[in-house]
Design an enzyme around this catalytic site. Structure first.
Site, short mmCIF file in Angstrom:
data_model
loop_
_atom_site.label_atom_id
_atom_site.label_comp_id
_atom_site.label_asym_id
_atom_site.label_seq_id
_atom_site.Cartn_x
_atom_site.Cartn_y
_atom_site.Cartn_z
CE1 TYR A 150 -3.85 2.28 0.49
CE2 TYR A 150 -2.41 3.42 2.03
CZ TYR A 150 -3.56 3.40 1.26
OH TYR A 150 -4.40 4.48 1.25
CE LYS B 198 0.38 6.29 7.39
NZ LYS B 198 -1.03 6.04 7.50
CG ASP C 32 5.71 4.43 1.16
OD1 ASP C 32 5.85 5.16 2.16
OD2 ASP C 32 4.60 4.12 0.69
C1 PLP Z 1 3.30 3.04 3.49
C2 PLP Z 1 2.31 4.11 3.16
N1 PLP Z 1 2.52 4.90 2.10
C3 PLP Z 1 1.65 5.89 1.78
C4 PLP Z 1 0.50 6.09 2.50
C5 PLP Z 1 -0.45 7.17 2.13
O1 PLP Z 1 -0.40 8.19 3.08
P1 PLP Z 1 -1.64 9.18 3.28
O2 PLP Z 1 -2.74 8.39 3.89
O3 PLP Z 1 -1.10 10.26 4.17
O4 PLP Z 1 -1.98 9.68 1.91
C6 PLP Z 1 0.23 5.27 3.60
C7 PLP Z 1 -0.99 5.46 4.40
O5 PLP Z 1 -1.40 4.66 5.21
C8 PLP Z 1 1.15 4.25 3.94
O6 PLP Z 1 0.92 3.42 4.96
#
Ligand code: PLP
Length: 452
Positions: free
Chosen positions: A143, A272, A245
Site C-alpha cells: 500500500y 504521517k 516509501d
Molecule cells: C506506506 C504508506 N505509504 C503511503 C501512505 C499514504 O499516506 P496518506 O494516507 O497520508 O496519503 C500510507 C498510508 O497509510 C502508507 O501506509
C-alpha cells in the site's frame, strides 16, 4: 460487558445522509457504525459516549507522541495566533528541512507536501523526470496511497493475481486506464531471484523501483537485507532509481528503516509522524535527483506546487514532534514494541491458537495464521481469518484497547510498560474467545459435513 453506543449510532445515521457510506475515509468504518472520538490525551482516546481506551491505532500510525502532546500543542497554539498559511515562505519550513536533512544520510534536499499519497506520487514523478522513463516497478500488495500508479496490485486476489513468477498488474479503482497497468511492473516481496528476473525483462524502461522496508499490507514483515541489496544493485546497473516509501517506517530508527541497510535509496517518501499530527508528506533524497524540483533551473523538469504544502502549522507541529522524537525516545518505544511482540507471542502460545505476531520497532501485527507470512500471497487474509480478526478487534475495543483494522498496532512515546501489559492481557482473553469460536465452528462443520 456491552457498551452504550447510542450517540455514535445517531451520528452515523446523520452521516449516512451526507457522506458516502457515512464516512470520509474507509479506515474508520466499523459495523454496525463507526465510533466517534471526543478527546485524545496522551496514549488515551475517549469516544463520544465517554469510554476511554488505550490508543494503539494512533490515527493510522501518524501520532508518534500520542494525542495533544503539550510540546506540540504549545508550539502550534503560538503559531496559530500568527497565522496559518501565507503566500510567503516561512522560517519554520527551513528549520524542519534542516532537521530532516540532518537526520538521515542521503537526505540532501527535501520538499514538503500534504500527504503520504502526494509524497509517493511526487517520488514517482521525480523519478520519471530524472530518468526520462515512464515505467515503475512496485511490490505486489504493498500500500502506497491512492496515486493510480502506486496503487496497482494493492488488492490483488488469488483469483486474479496470476503466477508467482509473473504477478499481474491489477487495478484497484474501477476505470483505471489500461495504460496505467501497462506502466506498472509488479514484483514479489523478499524474493530477489524472481524480482530481478522480472525487472530484467524491463531493463532500460524503468524510472524506479518503489519499495516499503516493512510493508503494512504484506504483514509488517521487514525487508530482507538481500532483497534491498539486490534492488539497490539492479537499479544502479540499469539507470533506474530506488525509491523507499517510509511513510510509516521512518519511526523504526532515528534515521528511518533505511538505517538498517548499508545503502541509501535515491528518493524517500515520508509522511504521517513527521507532521506532528497534522496532514503532511515529504519527498527527500539525493541532491542530483532532487534537482528536478528546482524552479531556478534552466529547464524545470518537474514543476511542483501545492497551496498547503509546508504550511506553518504543519511545519511547527512537525518540527516539535521530530525534535522530541530523539534517539532516546526511539529506543524507548522500540523497546516497548519488542516487549509487546514478545508478550503477544506468549499470549498466543498460552491460549494455544494458530496465530502469530510480526512487526519491528514500535509496530506489531497479529495474524490468524500459525506461521508468519513471507510475502503478500502468504499474508492474504481469508474470510475465516477476517471473522476472527474482527472478533479480536471488537473484544479489544470492549476491553479498552484500540487496534488498527488489520489487527496491527503502533506505539506512542507516552506509553509505558503498564499499557503493554494491559494490551497483552486483553489479547490473551481475546485469543481464548477466538479459540472457543474456532471450536464451535469445527463442531458445526462436523455436524453439517461442510465448512460453514
Ligand atoms: C506506506 C504508506 N505509504 C503511503 C501512505 C499514504 O499516506 P496518506 O494516507 O497520508 O496519503 C500510507 C498510508 O497509510 C502508507 O501506509
Amino acid at each position: 460487558m456491552t457498551h452504550d453506543y447510542s450517540r455514535s449510532r445517531q451520528l452515523y445515521e446523520r452521516a449516512l445522509g451526507v457522506l458516502p457510506g457515512g464516512v470520509s475515509r474507509n479506515t474508520v468504518l466499523r459495523r454496525p457504525h463507526p465510533l466517534y472520538a471526543s478527546k485524545g490525551e496522551g496514549c488515551y482516546l475517549t469516544d463520544v459516549e465517554g469510554h476511554r481506551r488505550i490508543d494503539f491505532a494512533n490515527n493510522m500510525a501518524s501520532l508518534i507522541h500520542g494525542h495533544a502532546h503539550p510540546v506540540i500543542v504549545e508550539a502550534v497554539s503560538r503559531q496559530m495566533q500568527k497565522g496559518t498559511g501565507f503566500t510567503f515562505a516561512t522560517e519554520v519550513e527551513v528549520e524542519l528541512a534542516e532537521h530532516m536533512t540532518r537526520r538521515s544520510k542521503g537526505f540532501d534536499k527535501i520538499r514538503f507536501v500534504n500527504s503520504g499519497t502526494e509524497a509517493v506520487m511526487c517520488c514517482l514523478k521525480a523519478a520519471r523526470a530524472y530518468t526520462g522513463r515512464s515505467k515503475i516497478a512496485k511490490v505486489e500488495g504493498a500500500y502506497h496511497g491512492l496515486y493510480d500508479y502506486a496503487e496497482v496490485s494493492q488488492t490483488a486476489q488469488p483469483a486474479n493475481w496470476g503466477e508467482a513468477e509473473h504477478p499481474r498488474s491489477i487495478a484497484v479503482a474501477q476505470g483505471t486506464p489500461a495504460s496505467v497497468l501497462d506502466e506498472v511492473i509488479v514484483i514479489p516481496f523478499n524474493n530477489p531471484k524472481v524480482a530481478l528476473a522480472i525487472l530484467d525483462r524491463h531493463a532500460g524502461e524503468l524510472a524506479c523501483v518503489l519499495v516499503d522496508p516493512m510493508p503494512h499490507r504484506i504483514g509488517f514483515i521487514p525487508a530482507a537485507a538481500a532483497f534491498i541489496e539486490a534492488l539497490r544493485k539492479w537499479t544502479r546497473q540499469h539507470g533506474a532509481l530506488l525509491v523507499f516509501d517510509e511513510v510509516i517506517t521512518y519511526r523504526l530508527a532515528y534515521g528511518g528503516a533505511q538505517e538498517w541497510f548499508g545503502e541509501e535509496p535515491d528518493l524517500t517518501a515520508l509522511g504521517k509522524m513527521i507532521g506532528g499530527g497534522f496532514p503532511v508528506g515529504a519527498v527527500t533524497g539525493r541532491k542530483e535527483v532532487m534537482e528536478v524540483f528546482n524552479p531556478l533551473a534552466e529547464k524545470v523538469l518537474f514543476p511542483h506546487s501545492g497551496t498547503f504544502s509546508a504550511n506553518p502549522i504543519t511545519m511547527t507541529a512537525g518540527l516539535a514532534a521530530m525534535e522530541y522524537f530523539d534517539r532516546e525516545q526511539v529506543a524507548k518505544i522500540n523497546g516497548l514494541g519488542e516487549a509487546a511482540r514478545r508478550q503477544i507471542g506468549e499470549a498466543i502460545r498460552s491460549a494455544g491458537i494458530p496465530a502469530c505476531v510480526t512487526g519491528g520497532g514500535s509496530i506489531f501485527r497479529i495474524h490468524m495464521k500459525a506461521k508468519p507470512p513471507r510475502n503478500y500471497r502468504e499474508s492474504y487474509v481469508t474470510g475465516e481469518e477476517t471473522r476472527l480478526m474482527r472478533a479480536l478487534i471488537e473484544h479489544a475495543l470492549e476491553e479498552g484497547i484500540i487496534l488498527i483494522g488489520t489487527c496491527s498496532g503502533t506505539l506512542s512515546t507516552p506509553m509505558n510498560q503498564p499499557e503493554i501489559d494491559r494490551l497483552s492481557d486483553v489479547l490473551l482473553s481475546g485469543f481464548r474467545k477466538i479459540k472457543a469460536m474456532r471450536t464451535e465452528l469445527s463442531a458445526v462443520e462436523q455436524l453439517t459435513g461442510s465448512p460453514s
